[in-house]
Write an enzyme that holds these catalytic residues in place. Structure first.
Site: not given
Ligand code: AMP
Length: 210
Positions: A30, A105, A144, A150, A161
Site C-alpha cells: 500500500k 488505523r 525484505r 529492518r 503487526r
Molecule cells: P507503517 O509504515 O504504516 O506500517 O507504520 C509503521 C509503524 O508506525 C506502525 O507499526 C505503528 O507503530 C506506527 N504507526 C503508523 N501509523 C500509525 C497510526 N495511524 N496509528 C498508530 N500507529 C501508527
C-alpha cells in the site's frame, strides 16, 4: 478535442482536490501504491509510519516516545497520532488534496479524520484497500528481512503487526464500505498490475487519455 467525439471531455477531476485513504496490512504494497498514485495525481502521499520513523531518526521528543511502540509492532496512541496528522494536513501542500497512507488505523482515528475533514468542509473521496493473503504478506516480509534488515521486519514483529492490523484496523473496512467509499484491490500481483487497478479504482485512469 478537435475532430474527435464532441461528447468526449477529458476528465481532469483527479488532479488535486482529492482526499484518499489507503488501507491494508503490512507488506500489502500500500505504501508503494500510495506513493505512485500521489505522483500521478500531483498531491502528497502522507505516510504516518514514515513520519514517525523520521521522528525516531531525528531524535525528537515524539520519536523518543514512539520508538519502542513501533519496534514492538504496536500502534502509537490515538491522541499522539491526531496531533501528527492534524499538523501535517495543515501544511500548504495538502490544501489541494492528499493521500493518507497508514491513517486511520483505529475507529477513534476514523472519528478524528472525520472531524478534520468536516472542519475543512471536504469529504473523503475514496478508501483504497489493498489486501493479500497472510502467507503472501509473510513471504514478502521474509524477503525484505533478507534484503534490508529492518527491525520491524523481524519474524515475530511481522506476526504481531499483522495481528494488530486484523484486530484493530480491519473493522474500518466495513465502516468505509457502508459509506460507499471502499475500493477493494487484490494486492497479490505485480506493482504495475496493482497500480493500474488503483488508477481505475479512483477514476484516474481516464485522466491521462488525450
Ligand atoms: P507503517 O509504515 O504504516 O506500517 O507504520 C509503521 C509503524 O508506525 C506502525 O507499526 C505503528 O507503530 C506506527 N504507526 C503508523 N501509523 C500509525 C497510526 N495511524 N496509528 C498508530 N500507529 C501508527
Amino acid at each position: 478535442m478537435d475532430g474527435g467525439d464532441p461528447s468526449f471531455v477529458p476528465l481532469r477531476r483527479s488532479h488535486g482536490r482529492r482526499r484518499i485513504v489507503f488501507l491494508g496490512p503490512p507488506n500489502s504494497g500500500k505504501g508503494t501504491q500510495a506513493a505512485r498514485l500521489a505522483e500521478a495525481l500531483g498531491i502528497p502521499a502522507i505516510s504516518t509510519g514514515g513520519m514517525l520513523r523520521a521522528a525516531v531518526e531525528s531524535g525528537s521528543e515524539l520519536g523518543g516516545r514512539v520508538k519502542d511502540i513501533m519496534d514492538g509492532g504496536q500502534l502509537v496512541d490515538d491522541a499522539a497520532m491526531a496531533d501528527v496528522v492534524r499538523a501535517r494536513l495543515a501544511e500548504a501542500d495538502a490544501a489541494q488534496g492528499f493521500i493518507l497512507d497508514g491513517y486511520p488505523r483505529t475507529e477513534s482515528q476514523v472519528t478524528t479524520l472525520n472531524e478534520i475533514l468536516a472542519e475543512r468542509g471536504e469529504p473523503l473521496d475514496e478508501v483504497v484497500l489493498i489486501d493479500a493473503p497472510d502467507d503472501v504478506l509473510r513471504a514478502r516480509a521474509a524477503l525484505r528481512r533478507a534484503q534490508e534488515d529492518r527491525e520491524d521486519d523481524r519474524k515475530e514483529i511481522v506476526r504481531k503487526r499483522l495481528s494488530v492490523y486484523r484486530r484493530q484496523t480491519e473493522p474500518l473496512i466495513e465502516i468505509y464500505d457502508k459509506q460507499g467509499l471502499l475500493r477493494r484491490i487484490n494486492g497479490d500481483r505485480t506493482i504495475e498490475e496493482v497500480g493500474q487497478e488503483v488508477l481505475a479504482a479512483v477514476g484516474a485512469d481516464r485522466d491521462f487519455v488525450d
